[in-house]
Motif scaffolding. Structure first.
Motif, short mmCIF file in Angstrom:
data_model
loop_
_atom_site.label_atom_id
_atom_site.label_comp_id
_atom_site.label_asym_id
_atom_site.label_seq_id
_atom_site.Cartn_x
_atom_site.Cartn_y
_atom_site.Cartn_z
N LEU A 134 24.67 -1.97 -2.83
CA LEU A 134 25.95 -2.25 -3.55
C LEU A 134 27.37 -1.78 -3.00
CD1 LEU A 134 24.78 -3.42 -6.96
CD2 LEU A 134 25.43 -4.99 -5.47
N GLN A 135 27.25 -0.27 -2.91
CA GLN A 135 28.21 0.26 -2.42
C GLN A 135 28.44 0.28 -1.17
OE1 GLN A 135 27.38 4.35 -3.28
NE2 GLN A 135 27.25 4.07 -5.41
N SER A 136 27.43 0.02 -0.24
CA SER A 136 27.73 -0.19 1.21
C SER A 136 28.29 -1.60 1.62
CB SER A 136 26.50 -0.04 2.05
OG SER A 136 25.90 1.07 1.98
N LEU B 245 23.20 -9.59 -9.33
CA LEU B 245 22.40 -10.36 -10.15
C LEU B 245 21.18 -9.44 -10.61
CD1 LEU B 245 22.45 -12.98 -11.78
CD2 LEU B 245 20.94 -13.97 -10.11
N GLU B 246 20.54 -8.94 -9.78
CA GLU B 246 19.28 -8.10 -10.02
C GLU B 246 19.65 -6.84 -11.14
OE1 GLU B 246 17.76 -6.75 -6.33
OE2 GLU B 246 16.69 -8.81 -6.13
N GLU B 247 21.22 -6.41 -10.72
CA GLU B 247 21.62 -5.44 -11.75
C GLU B 247 22.21 -6.14 -13.17
OE1 GLU B 247 21.72 -1.93 -11.05
OE2 GLU B 247 20.49 -2.68 -9.51
N ASN B 248 21.94 -7.29 -13.09
CA ASN B 248 22.48 -7.82 -14.50
C ASN B 248 23.92 -8.16 -14.61
OD1 ASN B 248 19.84 -8.30 -15.61
ND2 ASN B 248 19.73 -6.36 -16.25
N ASP B 249 24.80 -8.10 -13.37
CA ASP B 249 26.30 -8.34 -13.45
C ASP B 249 26.51 -9.60 -13.25
OD1 ASP B 249 28.95 -8.24 -13.34
OD2 ASP B 249 29.12 -6.27 -12.18
N GLY B 250 26.25 -10.64 -13.84
CA GLY B 250 26.32 -12.00 -13.57
C GLY B 250 27.74 -12.65 -13.11
N GLU B 251 28.72 -11.95 -13.79
CA GLU B 251 29.95 -12.42 -13.47
C GLU B 251 30.69 -12.05 -11.95
OE1 GLU B 251 34.55 -11.48 -15.10
OE2 GLU B 251 32.93 -11.06 -16.47
N SER C 114 23.53 -15.99 -16.92
CA SER C 114 24.78 -15.28 -17.43
C SER C 114 25.38 -16.18 -18.66
CB SER C 114 26.12 -15.08 -16.47
OG SER C 114 25.69 -14.59 -15.30
N GLY C 115 24.65 -17.16 -18.97
CA GLY C 115 24.95 -17.88 -20.21
C GLY C 115 26.04 -18.82 -19.80
N ASP C 116 26.73 -19.02 -18.70
CA ASP C 116 27.69 -19.88 -18.52
C ASP C 116 27.04 -21.37 -18.05
OD1 ASP C 116 29.92 -21.30 -17.50
OD2 ASP C 116 30.33 -20.44 -15.61
N GLN C 117 26.76 -22.08 -19.42
CA GLN C 117 26.23 -23.26 -19.24
C GLN C 117 26.95 -24.40 -18.63
OE1 GLN C 117 24.85 -23.59 -23.32
NE2 GLN C 117 22.88 -23.13 -22.71
N LYS D 19 28.44 -0.67 -24.89
CA LYS D 19 27.60 -1.33 -25.65
C LYS D 19 27.49 -2.72 -24.99
CE LYS D 19 25.50 -0.13 -28.80
NZ LYS D 19 24.09 0.53 -28.89
N LEU D 20 28.60 -3.40 -24.48
CA LEU D 20 28.61 -4.93 -24.22
C LEU D 20 27.98 -5.04 -22.94
CD1 LEU D 20 30.20 -7.41 -25.42
CD2 LEU D 20 31.94 -7.01 -23.84
N LYS D 21 28.10 -3.90 -21.82
CA LYS D 21 27.38 -4.24 -20.72
C LYS D 21 25.92 -4.05 -21.16
CE LYS D 21 27.46 -2.32 -15.92
NZ LYS D 21 27.93 -1.29 -15.28
N CYS D 22 25.24 -3.22 -21.92
CA CYS D 22 23.86 -3.10 -22.29
C CYS D 22 23.33 -4.50 -22.77
CB CYS D 22 23.68 -2.06 -23.33
SG CYS D 22 24.12 -0.23 -22.63
#
Length: 457
Positions: free
Chosen positions: A53-55, A78-84, A116-119, A454-457
């Protein structure tokens, strides 16, 4: 330079981590950074996604980036759960991809938004993709569920019908289509689907109850009675058992059997309180019986048994479980009227729960104050009183913010209250808004950082 042959040899042999180390050496010695960083990101995907990701990020900053690169970056995010962030990367891929690749990219972004829950975003992407190519059955089922979620039930059914043309639907999807058909009063279609579900081996109280409802609306009373009997006999779930009984009672009334209808309603009321409609149905059925008949007398005795303090408290508990807080308060008020000394602290505590759910926090606090006065060492009551006071503070701070908007002090304190209530997103929003008007103190900054974590978790 000998390092390049070594790099490609290691890469071809699958020694990706060693190849990436060679690239790190080359990056110190060459100005051709973009291509090397892209290659390193590709290698790192296989063994250390976070470094990849950094690269990729470094590569994009240098002006690189094909649609395929952004797609790979989005998949890693997405694998890192950062859907946005994944959605943003896939949006970039869609913007620059070849027309022939757009369908696949849209499907991937739709999956990302769904996760991500964006229906609404998922629905939009699937509809756009459908204009390019035919969706497969799996995606049509997702599209149907999204249409149903937004109230487009008839469209959802037609989409599932298209999916069914590609192959038989499974039992779960067929059951869902049956429920949608019942909601638009297509009882014949619902019955056909439920027949299929049962033929596939599904044997639950809910299935038979729903088919009984369909048969009843179609005028197939004997078939409906057989379905309701099957649903009642299974008793797989208290709620479903109750529903099967009240539906069978309605059928028995329609078939001219008021005595059997009353018996079912009396049994249903032992499980949980009857609705106003079911109470009215029982009164109608009682009116159809001779006043001194055994069934009428037995029903009156059952009603009297349910008016005891213990039964009223249980009834209030059931109402709370069904989110019927006003009905619960009514039962508790009746309880206090017939026995004011019955388990007073628990009655006050449950009243406070109902008042809080109805946003009547002052009434809740008054009851909790009475309970604390009776037992100052009841930890649960003390905790609930603290929560109620916080809710009152929240309401006051909302009002203060309306009267004097853009005031950092009010926003910070409301952020504190929301933080205590574990409303992480609300606390962050208030701290952010406060920071627009004044700098945050160290404590507020720490709370905001914790809330973000907490929100990220």
């Amino acid at each position: 330079m000998v390092l390049y042959p070594m790099l490609f040899a290691l890469k071809d042999d699958g020694h990706n981590e060693a190849a990436a180390m060679v690239i790190d050496v080359l990056l110190v010695r060459t100005s051709n950074r973009k291509l090397l960083i892209r290659m390193r990101a590709e290698l790192e995907q296989t063994y250390e996604p976070q470094r990849a990701l950094q690269s990729f990020s470094e590569y994009f900053q240098l002006g690189g980036g094909t649609a395929s690169d952004y797609e790979s970056y989005g998949r890693l995010l997405l694998e890192e759960n950062d859907g946005e962030a994944a959605t943003a990367a896939l949006s970039q891929a869609i913007a620059i991809c070849e027309p022939s690749d757009k369908f696949g990219m849209l499907i991937k972004r739709a999956c990302c938004k769904f996760q991500s829950g964006d229906q609404q975003g998922t629905l939009n992407d699937l509809l756009e993709a459908e204009n390019l190519e035919l969706l497969d059955a799996r995606l049509l089922i997702v599209l149907a569920e999204l249409h149903a979620h937004y109230g487009h039930v008839a469209t959802a059914i037609s989409v599932l019908d298209r999916a069914a043309l590609m192959g038989p639907l499974d039992a779960r999807t067929t059951e869902k289509r049956a429920a949608w058909k019942q909601s638009i009063k297509d009882h014949a279609g619902a019955k056909a689907d439920l027949d299929t579900v049962i033929s596939l081996g599904v044997d639950t109280s809910l299935i038979y109850k729903n088919r009984g409802v369909a048969n009843m609306h179609l005028g197939h009373f004997e078939a409906a009675l057989a379905d309701f009997n099957q649903a009642v006999e299974q008793q797989s779930d208290r709620e479903e058992h109750h529903q099967a009984l009240v539906h069978r009672a309605a059928l028995q009334q329609s078939m001219g059997n008021p005595q059997d209808a009353i018996a079912d309603l009396d049994t249903a009321e032992q499980i949980q309180p009857l609705s106003d409609d079911d109470q009215a149905r029982r009164q109608q059925c009682l009116g159809q019986l001779p006043e001194n008949s055994p069934a009428a007398q037995q029903s009156r005795h059952a009603a009297e048994d349910l008016s005891t303090a213990d039964a009223l408290y249980r009834k209030a508990e059931v109402h709370v479980g069904m989110l019927r807080y006003r009905a619960a308060l009514q039962a508790l008020q009746t309880l206090k009227a017939i026995d004011s000394s019955w388990d007073v602290i628990n009655v006050l505590r449950m009243c406070s729960v109902c008042y809080n759910k109805l946003d009547q926090h002052e009434e809740a606090l008054a009851d909790l104050d009475k309970a604390v006065a009776m037992d100052p060492c009841d930890a649960q009551v003390l905790q609930e009183r603290a929560v109620t006071k916080a809710a009152l503070a929240w309401a006051d701070l909302d009002k203060a913010n309306e009267l004097r908007p853009c005031h950092a002090y009010t926003l910070v304190w409301r952020g504190y209250v929301k933080f205590d209530q574990e409303d992480w997103a609300g606390a962050i929003a208030d701290f952010d808004e406060a920071e627009r008007y004044d700098s945050l103190d160290e404590h507020s900054l720490q709370l905001r950082a914790f809330a973000k974590k907490k929100l990220k978790c």
